[in-house]
Design a protein around this motif. Sequence first.
Motif, short mmCIF file in Angstrom:
data_model
loop_
_atom_site.label_atom_id
_atom_site.label_comp_id
_atom_site.label_asym_id
_atom_site.label_seq_id
_atom_site.Cartn_x
_atom_site.Cartn_y
_atom_site.Cartn_z
N GLN A 812 0.01 22.78 -15.61
CA GLN A 812 0.22 21.39 -14.93
C GLN A 812 0.87 21.46 -13.81
O GLN A 812 1.97 22.35 -13.51
N HIS A 813 0.25 21.00 -12.80
CA HIS A 813 0.81 20.91 -11.40
C HIS A 813 0.85 19.41 -10.78
O HIS A 813 -0.06 18.63 -11.26
N PHE A 814 1.64 19.38 -10.08
CA PHE A 814 2.15 17.85 -9.66
C PHE A 814 2.38 17.85 -8.04
O PHE A 814 3.48 18.10 -7.75
N ILE A 815 1.23 17.89 -7.37
CA ILE A 815 1.43 17.99 -5.89
C ILE A 815 2.34 19.07 -5.08
O ILE A 815 1.73 19.86 -4.60
N HIS A 816 3.53 18.81 -5.31
CA HIS A 816 4.37 19.97 -4.98
C HIS A 816 4.79 21.11 -5.85
O HIS A 816 5.24 22.20 -5.15
N TYR A 817 4.73 21.01 -6.90
CA TYR A 817 5.31 21.88 -8.01
C TYR A 817 4.73 21.93 -9.33
O TYR A 817 3.67 21.34 -9.60
#
Length: 939
Positions: A812-817
């Motif tokens: 799971q990736h959230f734009i920055h992290y």
Amino acid sequence: HGNTNNVALHHHHHCETSFVGHSSLLSASPPSHPPPHPLPLPLPTATTRTIMPSTSLRQRSMALTKSRGKQRGPLASMMKGNGKLFLVAVFGGIWVIYAIGVIVTMTKVHKMGPTNASNQHLMGNDLSRLGKKVFAGSAVDGQSQKKQETDQKHPSKSSKHGDAKNKTAISQIRTRTIDTNLSPDSAAKKEIENHVMDRKIVEGVDAFPSGGLAAVSKEALARAKERDQFLEEQARKQREANLKRVRRPRFRANPYGHMVEPQMIAAHSHEKPPERPPNKQREQVLKAYLEPIDKSTWKTRPLPIRTTTAEDLTETPFPQLNSCRFLPSQWPVDEFPYDDPFLPWIHDVFPTHEGDFIQFVAQNKRRCRTGTTPDEEEALDHWEPQVTQFQHVPLKRLNTTFTKTPRYRLSSHEEADKDAMTTRFICRFKDADGEVLEETMSLFNNDYEWATCRKKLRSMFSPDGRNLNSPHTSQLIFKCPVPSYLQEKIRTGESVVDDWATLFIDLVPVRTPPRYGPPSEFLSPFYGDARQKGSLAFDTDVHWGKQHILPKVEDSGRWENIPICRPSLMEYEEEAYEKSLQVKSADEKPHHLVSCLWASTGYTTRGNRFAINDGQRRLLEWITYNGILGFDHFYIYDNSGAFSNTSSLQPIADLFPGKVTVIPWPSKVCNNNPNNVDSPGERSSQYAAETSCRLRFGPHVNWIGQFDIDEYLVPMGNYDSVLPLLSKLDEENMKIISFASWRAWPRRTHMETPVAINDKELCESREECFELTIPNNVTVLAAYNCDRQPPGKKTKSMPAEKQIYRADYVKQHFIHYSTITETTNLNNTEYGKRFGHQWAFPDPLSRFANELTEGLMLHSKAIARQDTAGWLTHCNIKGGGKGTCRVGYPWPKGAEERNETTNADGWKYNCYVNDKIDEFWVPKLEAALSEHSHLLANQ
């Protein structure tokens, strides 16, 4: 923890507990998909259902005769002489009657439908011994059906005794257990008995739902009450703390799409979905069935059984969805029905490459409005059921029928079916005629509660809904296992004809109240001793009861007729699909390094303060530059449709044949506010697009670069491409590399001459402002080559970071992290074996790049008109030199050593030029862009 009087003093964080091992039940992973027939199912060893031993009629008769041997009556005396002949006659008659029962039973079973593998297993060699039992149960069922019809005609006749009889039938479930040491024949017999019993129970619950509320001991209720009081107190304190952090409560955003007028450098060509032929009008239409919600029952122990019927549901059709290719743009994201917050807010759905799962990408609607105004408080309360979708529930199938649509009840982990131990949605597969093919149980791509444990957070959600420090709970990703006999048809695309599906799926959420305890309160058994113990543990018997049976699918709120389309490569990238068929090993991928990009021709900045309209120009330069770095493909989720129906990024993509795939993605962000206001922004469309790209195309690539259109990765040191750096990471066994990011300033020497604007409304200030413009013959990379820190001086505490990551490692990736990875999904035992006692965040297989020798990030974020207000005052000491100057005046070499802070005209130095960008990368970029210079000249 056993002392309930001290519940508030015993809140330990069990996520950190290490353990050596766990039983086979705990360590067993759920299968990728359940068997096609739900009956019979292997029962966990911990199941405890009591069934009285059953002996044959002959055994009972012999035992009775033996026990009465010394007390012969007249019949025994008569048998003393010719007794053997008499016994033969008696037993012969009994066996004749018994054989008739078997024949009747076989007839009954035959009427229930075609015999499947489960029927044969249950009825095979045991039928001769179980016939009487099944016949008795079937007869009872038939009588029950007749009685129900009579009751409907004459309700008064059943009013006196119906409740008591239904309660009795329901309560029988508490006396049933399976002895797992029974022989196969005996086990099959018990399963038949359970089938009959479960059928009675379901009929009882459907007729008298409150009968499903089994009694809960006073002690258990007291513990539950004490637990609730403790959690309510924790929630109150959390709410007070959140309200103290309210910032800019009077902030109000401009209308969405404020002043967006995209600047076009290439003609717009809008591909339209095909018209639906007349013979397709009868096919299944996407619908949402909305179920009323009664939150007043959420604190009742145990949870009351829902009594909704199909007549209580509201049907909402979405006929605009008629194309598989255009499904992401036609899905009703912005038309999500308000009246049923238990439905997932789906943004995309597609089959996996192998056809074994249907993947869903959804967002948490409750995060959209989290302010403190009365209307936002109301929204937070209304959308509260959204958070339950991130929390698993165990389910147990009831053997009520041999059909493909069983009934389910809430259960503990130990009682649950293996494929339904950590589920949340019932997945019903259907054909084009609406016939049900099979039901499977959904699986989460990641365990959200375990991820919360890993992050050392006190809880995954809070009742007030303002826990925005948990970005991993913004994206809901789960999948439905595809029945094995449908997988090949889906994998090869045979199930899609003329761009429309012939297979569909219904998605039924299991509705339970949210859990607000510690994240370890109800962890999956896979995480063993990390599960919460003591008074704060979640007790299913107390909260749900032992007989909480879910309503029929037809009586439940749901998404219906979701089309099952073709796998993503086949749908959008035929060349890569053909290449994927030729690979000889799993390590070979059609692409090595790709970009997932959410962009548009024009958009508004946060708060809708200002419009950025140069999307086409920036994309042309950005793709050209990253192609030089070594990116071999670009997946662009085009958000232009959220602002304009007359522009798109497709004309720019057409300039790079075979290198760019465009997915129209017009859904709007649900909250475009800045992050420092009362109701912080939630860019739902961007988050979902990134997740869709990673899950659709990630299985076919090695590395994904997650950068925005205004971010430039700059290889440093001896690197003239990013590819050797990736090889270095592979040698180090590093899966993620991060680049610190802080916005740069555009150099004054690379801008058009400012034209003063003296308008308080336009400038949002009494001081003059100007429209900052980069000339067409100057690249954005060159203009913004004025970073606020020299190379190597950025720290890990930068406002943001961007990453390149291994597609198969990041979950799971959230734009920055990277919020969840393969490593952080490990349980304590496996994690300890690989990494010892090192904590999981930051990820042990990630690191930051060395800015001097490997690479750095240049952030060329556009400067809004309002942000130039007062620039003469902020940038020049003659005007005072106070405030932030957003126009770049580079430090000359040696100026800092000479303590020079301004030039001869008083302009303050505020940024640093990267020599490698000016001397190496800009010339290469300008040479590559030269073939498209005519487009820039026509802007």
